[in-house]
Design an enzyme around this catalytic site. Structure first.
Site, PDB file in Angstrom:
ATOM      1  N   ASP A   1      -1.131  46.963 -67.436  1.00  0.00           N
ATOM      2  CA  ASP A   1      -0.983  48.208 -68.200  1.00  0.00           C
ATOM      3  C   ASP A   1      -0.974  47.936 -69.703  1.00  0.00           C
ATOM      4  O   ASP A   1      -1.018  46.788 -70.152  1.00  0.00           O
ATOM      5  CB  ASP A   1       0.297  48.946 -67.761  1.00  0.00           C
TER       6      ASP A   1
ATOM      7  N   ASP B   1       1.046  43.072 -66.030  1.00  0.00           N
ATOM      8  CA  ASP B   1       1.806  44.227 -65.550  1.00  0.00           C
ATOM      9  C   ASP B   1       3.206  44.206 -66.163  1.00  0.00           C
ATOM     10  O   ASP B   1       3.918  43.216 -66.050  1.00  0.00           O
ATOM     11  CB  ASP B   1       1.887  44.156 -64.017  1.00  0.00           C
TER      12      ASP B   1
ATOM     13  N   ASP C   1     -14.197  51.268 -74.113  1.00  0.00           N
ATOM     14  CA  ASP C   1     -15.355  51.345 -73.225  1.00  0.00           C
ATOM     15  C   ASP C   1     -15.826  52.788 -73.232  1.00  0.00           C
ATOM     16  O   ASP C   1     -15.028  53.699 -73.037  1.00  0.00           O
ATOM     17  CB  ASP C   1     -14.947  50.917 -71.806  1.00  0.00           C
TER      18      ASP C   1
ATOM     19  N   ASP D   1     -21.347  51.705 -71.925  1.00  0.00           N
ATOM     20  CA  ASP D   1     -21.638  51.452 -70.518  1.00  0.00           C
ATOM     21  C   ASP D   1     -22.981  52.032 -70.066  1.00  0.00           C
ATOM     22  O   ASP D   1     -23.290  53.182 -70.368  1.00  0.00           O
ATOM     23  CB  ASP D   1     -20.510  52.106 -69.698  1.00  0.00           C
TER      24      ASP D   1
ATOM     25  N   GLU E   1     -24.394  47.949 -73.228  1.00  0.00           N
ATOM     26  CA  GLU E   1     -24.729  47.311 -71.953  1.00  0.00           C
ATOM     27  C   GLU E   1     -26.122  47.816 -71.600  1.00  0.00           C
ATOM     28  O   GLU E   1     -26.284  48.925 -71.097  1.00  0.00           O
ATOM     29  CB  GLU E   1     -23.731  47.688 -70.849  1.00  0.00           C
TER      30      GLU E   1
ATOM     31  N   ASP F   1       4.630  47.523 -60.957  1.00  0.00           N
ATOM     32  CA  ASP F   1       3.894  48.272 -59.912  1.00  0.00           C
ATOM     33  C   ASP F   1       2.662  47.508 -59.431  1.00  0.00           C
ATOM     34  O   ASP F   1       1.885  48.008 -58.619  1.00  0.00           O
ATOM     35  CB  ASP F   1       3.519  49.680 -60.403  1.00  0.00           C
TER      36      ASP F   1
ATOM     37  N   HIS G   1     -16.461  41.477 -66.238  1.00  0.00           N
ATOM     38  CA  HIS G   1     -15.846  42.087 -65.043  1.00  0.00           C
ATOM     39  C   HIS G   1     -16.847  42.423 -63.945  1.00  0.00           C
ATOM     40  O   HIS G   1     -16.451  42.856 -62.878  1.00  0.00           O
ATOM     41  CB  HIS G   1     -15.090  43.348 -65.460  1.00  0.00           C
ATOM     42  N   ASP G   2     -18.138  42.272 -64.234  1.00  0.00           N
ATOM     43  CA  ASP G   2     -19.161  42.535 -63.217  1.00  0.00           C
ATOM     44  C   ASP G   2     -19.806  41.255 -62.699  1.00  0.00           C
ATOM     45  O   ASP G   2     -20.580  41.292 -61.752  1.00  0.00           O
ATOM     46  CB  ASP G   2     -20.295  43.391 -63.811  1.00  0.00           C
TER      47      ASP G   2
ATOM     48  N   ASN H   1       5.616  46.794 -65.642  1.00  0.00           N
ATOM     49  CA  ASN H   1       6.640  47.579 -64.945  1.00  0.00           C
ATOM     50  C   ASN H   1       6.746  47.295 -63.448  1.00  0.00           C
ATOM     51  O   ASN H   1       7.406  48.033 -62.711  1.00  0.00           O
ATOM     52  CB  ASN H   1       6.421  49.075 -65.187  1.00  0.00           C
TER      53      ASN H   1
HETATM   54  C1  GLC Z   1     -21.315  49.189 -65.844  1.00  0.00           C
HETATM   55  C2  GLC Z   1     -19.935  48.621 -65.660  1.00  0.00           C
HETATM   56  C3  GLC Z   1     -19.636  48.523 -64.198  1.00  0.00           C
HETATM   57  C4  GLC Z   1     -19.714  49.913 -63.617  1.00  0.00           C
HETATM   58  C5  GLC Z   1     -21.031  50.612 -63.943  1.00  0.00           C
HETATM   59  C6  GLC Z   1     -20.941  52.077 -63.702  1.00  0.00           C
HETATM   60  O1  GLC Z   1     -22.290  48.370 -65.328  1.00  0.00           O
HETATM   61  O2  GLC Z   1     -19.834  47.394 -66.315  1.00  0.00           O
HETATM   62  O3  GLC Z   1     -18.415  47.919 -63.943  1.00  0.00           O
HETATM   63  O4  GLC Z   1     -19.575  49.838 -62.217  1.00  0.00           O
HETATM   64  O5  GLC Z   1     -21.385  50.456 -65.288  1.00  0.00           O
HETATM   65  O6  GLC Z   1     -20.151  52.697 -64.685  1.00  0.00           O
HETATM   66 CA    CA Z   2       1.977  48.382 -64.335  1.00  0.00          CA
END
Ligand code: GLC
Ligand code: CA
Length: 558
Positions: free
Chosen positions: A29, A21, A98, A199, A256, A25, A328-329, A23
């Site tokens: 970013d 981050d 993405d 995605d 993905e 908040d 991230h999942d 700034n």
């Molecule tokens: C993919 C992403 C996930 C998201 C899903 C719907 O699996 O990695 O984070 O929730 O698609 O877009």
């Molecule tokens: Ca920020």
């Protein structure tokens, strides 16, 4: 296999909300990412995949896009993006965006127009369907729980959403939709980005008759994947997508892809496939149970190892997969794939080493390179993930206590990997001067970048050496293009394989067991290329003793 620029790259995934981050908040970013480019360069990174930074109401953390041409004000401006792209390029780092095109946000202009005129042009951008006998058109359960159909207010129509109801699915049968999406993709490519991570792409093909299937749960519904698995014809859509966009330049794409049909690997990611690569999720899918996180399977080391080996063998000579430990999942790999006794810096280095030297493209998720771990929250309110809420609810409805349902979240919540990046031992781990949007993992005083920079024995330094080895002039051909050869496949604590380009050969030996072990070879072990414990520069023997959590990369000679 053909030499292609992207095969030689090492990719780093940034989850922008949690990276840095700038700034105060409390939310990461683009300027924060800009600030950390030298760090990434130093690590040996060639490409950065940014999880979505587009305008979004953040129902699903940006995977619900309300304007594909705008940067969310939370992250900055388009000017910030252009600066980031240009500065990254100077350092030889490509930006991978993405691409979320199965669905958009219900706040997207297209959907808003569709709601205003449910029988008009924009309704045709989505799936607006008549219900059956007062029920939704079919019995599909969405990925985030509940029906995949939501009433269109004031009508007897329903719209399809395979994810949250705020993520309406786009109608890929409509040529106008495809044109809008292809134009948008080309617009981003014109900017000079390196490519896209794509995605949830397997979901774009629908059976437009939307047949109901046998229920697979007590709610009388079936997973919407039942339709995905049965429908034919996705190839035409993906072929068109490629022709109209990626194929016009040398774009890197990584899909993905879940629920791939048997035998479709080469069609998807072979030399002339729809994508350059796709993630190998096979090891991550192993824990999958019938009813979600509270009901997962226990997986043994042997099963996990064999699954990775199987993926490697299946794509050998045919395709180039992308290998991950976490994203991230998924939960943090250090907490998930290492037995408790190995959850320490040595074990974490060992896990990183066996993953990064596999055949395919290594993707490193932010924080993996310092050994960040899962993070337990105190209560369900401390989480900020739509899927975690849904999984918690399911667990409670199945009769689990609050404590038991939370335990499932401790292990599998997507927020495990989404806590702020741990930059230093100062307040909020150096991530923000404000209040972080998601709690910082308490272990940041022990696990952070600044301390590891100072310690040559740290996980971070090991990752630097590991990446440098993979990319080195001397060994690149072996680790990038070389064959993968599994070794001691049935061994219950040794993860071992060789890589060779026909001229040179290296072995990777990792002892995931609790006891030391002796490994015997028919060939001679020579030069040590990388180790996480003390080793002389040469082994010069046909056998070697490995400590628990020890990993060794070593040249072998006849
Ligand atoms: C993919 C992403 C996930 C998201 C899903 C719907 O699996 O990695 O984070 O929730 O698609 O877009
Ligand atoms: Ca920020």
């Amino acid at each position: 296999m053909k030499k292609q620029w992207w095969k030689e790259k090492v990719v780093y995934q940034i989850y922008p909300k949690s990276f840095k981050d700038s700034n105060g908040d409390g939310i990461g970013d683009l300027k924060g990412i800009l600030e950390k480019l030298p760090y990434l360069k130093n690590l040996g990174i060639d490409m950065v995949w940014l999880s979505p930074v587009y305008q979004s109401p953040f129902i699903d953390q940006g995977y619900d896009i309300s304007d594909y041409y705008k940067i969310s004000e939370v992250f900055g401006t388009m000017e910030d993006f252009d600066t980031l792209l240009a500065e990254a390029k100077k350092l030889g780092i490509g930006i991978v965006m993405d691409l979320v095109i199965n669905h958009c946000s219900s706040e997207h202009e297209w959907f808003q127009k569709a709601l205003k005129d449910p029988y008009g042009e924009y309704a045709g951008y989505f799936y607006f369907e008549k219900g059956k006998d007062g029920n939704p058109p079919s019995n599909y359960r969405s990925y985030f729980g509940g029906s995949a159909w939501e009433k269109v207010p004031g009508t007897d129509l329903y719209y399809l959403h395979m994810f949250a109801k705020e993520q309406p699915d786009l109608n890929w049968e409509n040529p106008k939709v495809k044109k809008e999406l292809f134009d948008m993709i080309n617009w981003w490519l014109d900017k000079g980005i390196a490519g896209f991570r794509i995605d949830a792409i397997i979901n774009i093909k629908k059976d437009v008759n939307f047949p109901s299937y046998e229920p697979d749960g007590p709610d009388g519904m079936c997973a919407c994947t039942a339709m995905v698995e049965r429908v034919d014809g996705i190839g035409e859509l993906l072929g068109e997508l490629k022709r109209e966009t990626f194929a016009k330049r040398d774009t890197f794409t990584v899909g993905e892809v879940f629920n791939l049909k048997e035998g479709a690997l080469e069609e998807f990611v072979g030399e002339n496939g729809y994508f350059s690569s796709m993630f190998d999720f096979a090891p991550h899918m192993l824990t999958e149970g019938q009813n979600g996180w509270y009901d997962t399977r226990e997986v043994t080391f042997l099963e996990w190892k064999k699954t990775i080996i199987q993926s490697q063998m299946e794509c050998q000579g045919k395709a180039f997969l992308s290998n991950i430990i976490e994203n991230h999942d998924e939960p943090r790999g250090a907490s998930r794939y290492l037995p408790e006794y190995a959850q320490n810096p040595d074990g974490i280095k060992m896990l990183g080493c066996v993953s990064v030297l596999l055949r395919g493209i290594p993707f490193i998720y932010q924080g993996q390179e310092i050994g960040m771990t899962n993070c337990q929250m105190d209560s369900i309110e401390d989480y900020d993930d739509i899927d975690t809420y849904h999984q918690y609810r399911e667990a409670r409805e199945a009769g689990l206590s609050d404590k038991e349902a939370l335990e499932a979240c401790y292990r599998f919540s997507r927020d495990n990997a989404r806590t702020p990046m741990q930059w230093d031992a100062g307040e909020n781990a150096g991530f923000t001067k404000g209040t972080p949007w998601l709690r910082v993992n308490e272990n940041y005083r022990m696990v952070n970048v600044a301390d590891q920079e100072k310690d040559p024995g740290s996980v971070l330094h090991f990752y630097r050496k590991l990446i440098a080895l993979r990319k080195s002039e001397e060994w690149k051909n072996v680790f990038v293009y070389g064959e993968f050869l599994p070794l001691f496949e049935e061994d219950e604590s040794l993860f071992a394989y060789a890589r060779t380009d026909g001229e040179k050969k290296a072995v990777i030996l990792a002892n995931f067991g609790k006891e030391e072990m002796t490994v015997k070879f028919s060939e001679n072990l020579g030069k040590v290329l990388l180790a996480n414990m003390y080793r002389p520069q040469q082994i010069n023997a046909r056998e070697v003793v490995l400590e628990p959590c020890e990993v060794l990369v070593c040249q072998v000679c006849e």
